[in-house]
Enzyme design. Structure first.
Site, mmCIF file in Angstrom:
data_model
loop_
_atom_site.group_PDB
_atom_site.id
_atom_site.type_symbol
_atom_site.label_atom_id
_atom_site.label_comp_id
_atom_site.label_asym_id
_atom_site.label_seq_id
_atom_site.Cartn_x
_atom_site.Cartn_y
_atom_site.Cartn_z
ATOM 1 C CB THR A 42 -17.003 8.310 -34.162
ATOM 2 O OG1 THR A 42 -16.768 9.240 -33.108
ATOM 3 C CG2 THR A 42 -15.664 7.647 -34.499
ATOM 4 C CG ASP A 43 -17.233 13.691 -32.968
ATOM 5 O OD1 ASP A 43 -16.965 12.626 -32.370
ATOM 6 O OD2 ASP A 43 -17.747 14.672 -32.384
ATOM 7 C CD GLU A 44 -14.345 9.485 -29.532
ATOM 8 O OE1 GLU A 44 -13.291 8.861 -29.364
ATOM 9 O OE2 GLU A 44 -15.283 9.496 -28.719
ATOM 10 C CE1 TYR A 79 -15.485 3.544 -31.356
ATOM 11 C CE2 TYR A 79 -15.051 5.848 -30.802
ATOM 12 C CZ TYR A 79 -15.862 4.877 -31.379
ATOM 13 O OH TYR A 79 -17.039 5.240 -31.987
ATOM 14 C CE LYS A 99 -16.708 3.700 -36.001
ATOM 15 N NZ LYS A 99 -17.779 2.724 -36.350
#
Ligand code: NAD
Ligand code: DAU
Length: 350
Positions: free
Chosen positions: A130-132, A155, A159
């Site tokens: 993810t870009d997060e 989260y 990741k």
């Protein structure tokens, strides 16, 4: 070729399974999924009898089971999507995220390493991220593949950690790994805990639309089928040990997106203009809320020729139509446990 897709019964996973069955007609596609609250075999009804499709119910954290499975089937490739994926849930139960997203990824990496350690030629472990992991942007700038990791939620921290392990297995053990980091997906089959399907469901039911904080948070939205196509392309043509950012070139402030959604819903439901907007309710903010995500997807565009196929307005319209035509699906996933989740997540925000 035997391709293992983990988390194939989830939102993005079910589109990836469909895309791979179509694009790799001589491959056997194995979908391994624990069927948590987010996994739903209804998402794959149209392909469940496909001769090249196989479903395996199982937990990626179960080391004995995973090792036996890899010994038995000898997968040529893994497309790893299985994860706990909702930021709000990670705030209330961070350990569950560490377990599935970090430990589960390591169990898979180890099993893959053990099954192919002597000859990984032509094999591939593809990790979907993810870009997060990059944290938050200010008003300007874009995440590139070289942006430093700075995750802000349990989260995104889990990741980010899994990305690091994938990279480390590539460097230390020479595993053929590739990673992609994608922006916010939307589309058919998304569980209604995420912004767009949750708000579609609430509009149908005339319930308040809980916008966190002032609504001035920005996300880059990508239609899920375009993400699935990007994954198939990277799987085919991406380079080992590389990272690819995937995004929609499509930034929206939450409040503007919600207004666009309200307008389209009013038209489709035949309600007077402005009806759904009256449901907008500003509620207490998400702790550690990232202000803005925006992806620079020029690498995948230039090197592999990928770009999104639909505009946001088109994709959103297709998405809304799907939810309106699949009210049984919505009813099934929002009955039972969802009601408890909704009550506990939104009670403290009002
Ligand atoms: P999702 O929550 O809809 O689906 C997750 C799937 O994984 C479910 O089918 C669930 O049953 C399965 N799963 C969970 N724990 C498991 C376990 N221990 N063993 C086996 N299966 C398990 O998630 P999603 O939105 O489809 O996201 C898929 C992947 O893509 C995730 O890795 C996520 O981090 C990543 N991602 C998501 C987005 C997005 O906008 N949704 C964007 C970028 C990246
Ligand atoms: O950027 C990619 C990520 O996008 C994925 O890795 C995650 O798995 C996925 O869940 C998504 O994370 P977000 O936190 O951005 O998505 P979510 O739909 O939960 O929220 C989108 C924005 O809307 C965010 O700014 C929070 C806000 N929001 C969300 C909900 C559920 C609200 O204002 N109200 C809500 O009820």
């Amino acid at each position: 070729m035997k391709i293992l897709i983990t988390g194939g019964a989830g939102f993005i996973g079910c589109h990836v399974v469909r895309e791979f069955l179509q694009q790799f007609p001589s491959a056997q596609i194995y979908n391994l999924d624990k069927l948590t609250y987010a996994g739903n075999l209804e998402n794959l009804r149209d392909v469940e009898h496909h001769p090249n499709y196989h479903f395996i119910k199982g937990d990626i954290c179960d080391e004995v089971f995973i090792n036996e499975l890899f010994e038995e089937v000898r997968f040529d490739a893994v497309i790893h999507l299985a994860a706990e994926s909702h930021v709000d849930r990670s705030i209330t139960d961070p350990l569950a995220f560490a377990k599935t997203n970090i430990l589960g990824t390591m169990v898979l990496l180890n099993a893959f390493k053990n099954s192919w350690k002597d000859n990984s030629e032509g094999k591939r472990f593809y990790h979907i991220s993810t870009d997060e992991v990059y944290g938050t942007l200010g008003e300007t700038g874009l995440f590139t593949e070289t942006t430093s990791y700075a995750p802000n939620s349990p989260y995104s921290a889990s990741k980010a950690s899994s990305d690091h392990f994938v990279r480390a297995y590539g460097e230390t053990y020479g595993l053929p790994v590739v990673i992609s980091n994608c922006s916010n997906n939307y589309g058919q089959h998304q569980f209604p805990e995420k912004l767009i399907p949750l708000f579609i469901n609430n509009i149908i039911e005339n319930k308040p639309l809980p916008v966190y904080g002032d609504g001035n948070y920005t996300r880059d939205w990508l239609y899920v089928v375009d993400h699935a196509k990007a994954i198939a392309l990277i799987f085919k043509e991406g380079k080992n040990k590389e990272t690819y950012n995937i995004g929609g070139f499509n930034e929206w402030k939450n409040i503007d997106l919600v207004k666009e959604l309200c307008q389209q819903m009013d038209e489709k439901l035949g309600r007077p203009k402005g009806t759904s907007e009256k449901l907008i309710t500003f509620v207490k903010d998400r702790p550690g809320h990232d202000l803005r995500y925006a992806i620079d997807a020029s690498k995948i565009n230039k090197e592999l020729g990928w770009k999104p196929s639909v505009t946001f307005e088109e994709g959103l319209s297709i998405t809304i139509d799907w939810y309106l035509n699949n009210k049984d699906w919505l009813r099934n996933v929002t009955s039972g446990e969802y009601q408890n989740y909704y009550a506990s997540t939104y009670k403290f925000r009002t």
